[in-house]
Scaffold this motif. Sequence first.
Motif, short mmCIF file in Angstrom:
data_model
loop_
_atom_site.label_atom_id
_atom_site.label_comp_id
_atom_site.label_asym_id
_atom_site.label_seq_id
_atom_site.Cartn_x
_atom_site.Cartn_y
_atom_site.Cartn_z
N LEU A 1 -18.63 -39.13 -51.36
CA LEU A 1 -17.69 -38.21 -50.72
C LEU A 1 -16.92 -37.36 -51.72
CD1 LEU A 1 -16.07 -40.20 -47.76
CD2 LEU A 1 -17.70 -38.30 -47.63
N SER A 2 -16.51 -37.95 -52.82
CA SER A 2 -15.66 -37.23 -53.77
C SER A 2 -16.38 -36.06 -54.45
CB SER A 2 -15.11 -38.18 -54.83
OG SER A 2 -16.17 -38.82 -55.53
N HIS A 3 -17.71 -36.07 -54.43
CA HIS A 3 -18.47 -34.98 -55.07
C HIS A 3 -19.43 -34.31 -54.10
CE1 HIS A 3 -17.09 -37.29 -58.61
NE2 HIS A 3 -16.95 -36.08 -59.11
N ARG A 4 -19.17 -34.46 -52.81
CA ARG A 4 -19.98 -33.80 -51.80
C ARG A 4 -19.62 -32.32 -51.71
NH1 ARG A 4 -20.34 -36.38 -45.88
NH2 ARG A 4 -21.52 -37.90 -47.13
N GLY A 5 -20.61 -31.47 -51.52
CA GLY A 5 -20.36 -30.06 -51.35
C GLY A 5 -20.12 -29.70 -49.89
N PHE A 6 -19.86 -28.43 -49.63
CA PHE A 6 -19.59 -27.95 -48.28
C PHE A 6 -20.81 -27.22 -47.72
CE2 PHE A 6 -15.25 -28.35 -49.92
CZ PHE A 6 -14.65 -29.05 -48.87
N ALA A 7 -21.28 -27.68 -46.57
CA ALA A 7 -22.43 -27.05 -45.93
C ALA A 7 -22.12 -25.64 -45.47
CB ALA A 7 -22.88 -27.91 -44.75
N CYS A 8 -20.87 -25.36 -45.11
CA CYS A 8 -20.50 -24.04 -44.59
C CYS A 8 -20.58 -22.95 -45.64
CB CYS A 8 -19.11 -24.08 -43.96
SG CYS A 8 -17.81 -24.71 -45.03
N PHE A 9 -20.70 -23.30 -46.91
CA PHE A 9 -20.91 -22.28 -47.93
C PHE A 9 -22.29 -21.65 -47.78
CE2 PHE A 9 -17.89 -24.47 -51.21
CZ PHE A 9 -16.80 -24.00 -50.52
N HIS B 1 -14.22 -24.47 -56.02
CA HIS B 1 -14.22 -25.67 -56.87
C HIS B 1 -15.45 -26.51 -56.52
CE1 HIS B 1 -12.78 -28.78 -59.47
NE2 HIS B 1 -12.82 -29.68 -58.50
N ALA B 2 -15.66 -26.74 -55.25
CA ALA B 2 -16.77 -27.58 -54.80
C ALA B 2 -18.08 -26.79 -54.74
CB ALA B 2 -16.46 -28.17 -53.42
N PRO B 3 -19.21 -27.48 -54.88
CA PRO B 3 -20.51 -26.81 -54.74
C PRO B 3 -20.93 -26.72 -53.29
CG PRO B 3 -20.85 -29.11 -55.31
CD PRO B 3 -19.34 -28.89 -55.28
N LEU B 4 -22.12 -26.19 -53.10
CA LEU B 4 -22.76 -26.14 -51.78
C LEU B 4 -23.38 -27.51 -51.48
CD1 LEU B 4 -24.15 -24.64 -49.35
CD2 LEU B 4 -25.97 -24.01 -50.98
N ARG B 5 -23.25 -27.94 -50.23
CA ARG B 5 -23.86 -29.21 -49.83
C ARG B 5 -25.38 -29.15 -50.02
NH1 ARG B 5 -24.01 -34.36 -50.05
NH2 ARG B 5 -24.75 -35.47 -48.19
N GLY B 6 -25.92 -30.14 -50.72
CA GLY B 6 -27.34 -30.18 -50.96
C GLY B 6 -27.81 -29.35 -52.13
N HIS B 7 -26.87 -28.72 -52.85
CA HIS B 7 -27.23 -27.87 -53.99
C HIS B 7 -26.25 -28.17 -55.13
CE1 HIS B 7 -29.12 -23.93 -55.40
NE2 HIS B 7 -28.31 -24.31 -56.38
N ASN B 8 -26.68 -28.97 -56.06
CA ASN B 8 -25.85 -29.37 -57.22
C ASN B 8 -24.75 -30.37 -56.89
OD1 ASN B 8 -27.43 -27.53 -58.56
ND2 ASN B 8 -25.81 -26.02 -58.87
N ASP B 9 -24.68 -30.85 -55.64
CA ASP B 9 -23.63 -31.81 -55.33
C ASP B 9 -24.18 -33.24 -55.44
OD1 ASP B 9 -25.24 -31.91 -53.06
OD2 ASP B 9 -23.58 -32.02 -51.66
N MET B 10 -23.37 -34.22 -55.02
CA MET B 10 -23.76 -35.62 -55.09
C MET B 10 -23.53 -36.27 -53.73
SD MET B 10 -22.11 -36.37 -58.87
CE MET B 10 -23.03 -37.86 -59.22
N ASP B 11 -24.04 -37.48 -53.55
CA ASP B 11 -23.98 -38.13 -52.25
C ASP B 11 -22.62 -38.76 -51.94
OD1 ASP B 11 -26.58 -37.48 -51.55
OD2 ASP B 11 -27.43 -39.26 -52.50
#
Length: 208
Positions: A141-149, A129-139
């Motif tokens: 919290l509710s739209h932050r991606g996961f770095a572990c992806f 559901h969530a994107p990758l942190r730093g790639h298509n996400d937002m700053d």
Amino acid sequence: MKILVVSDVEAKAFYDFYTPGKLKEFDLILSCGDLKRQYLEFLVTMARCPLLYVHGNHDDSFEERPPEGCVCIDDDLVVYQGIRILGLGGSYRYRPGAYTFTERQMRLRIRKLWFKLWRRKGFDILLTHAPLRGHNDMDNLSHRGFACFGPLLDKYQPKFFIHGHIHMSYGHTVPRLSRHGDTTVVNAYEYYKLELEPNGAEVRPAGV
């Protein structure tokens, strides 16, 4: 194999303005979450092909009543017609909820899949559901991606990383398609069509 990917907003083309046979072209439907149970049940009934899904952050009601005829692949690696699909639903934890997770919690979920990843020698599609942190996400919290992806994609280099959560209506800077290394990243907002060819992966534009 023709695949319909959906997320976040019900597509009027396949629901309000549905005409008989419109979904018969698809061999598989993948949902990235935050869609009504009734909508998913409609799609799987009319398409008559498997519908695999992961949970979105607003899918708490699925705990008591999941969509009938659909298969949840959260925290699982399934194979359909030779295509290996890894499912990791939910969003970054910005509030209490069944499908909101901290970075550490998502990292632990990935770690628990090590045997399935080893057994299947990786995967072809990452469905989240969530994107990758730093790639298509937002700053926020509710739209932050996961770095572990990121390490997961770097290690296994799947053909596709398909996510939702980031609505394309948020602005013209939100891309439908992008790249992370050798992986094509697809924002599944509303709907998009993919086609996997026998000798590789081809992305085809969406169309009604």
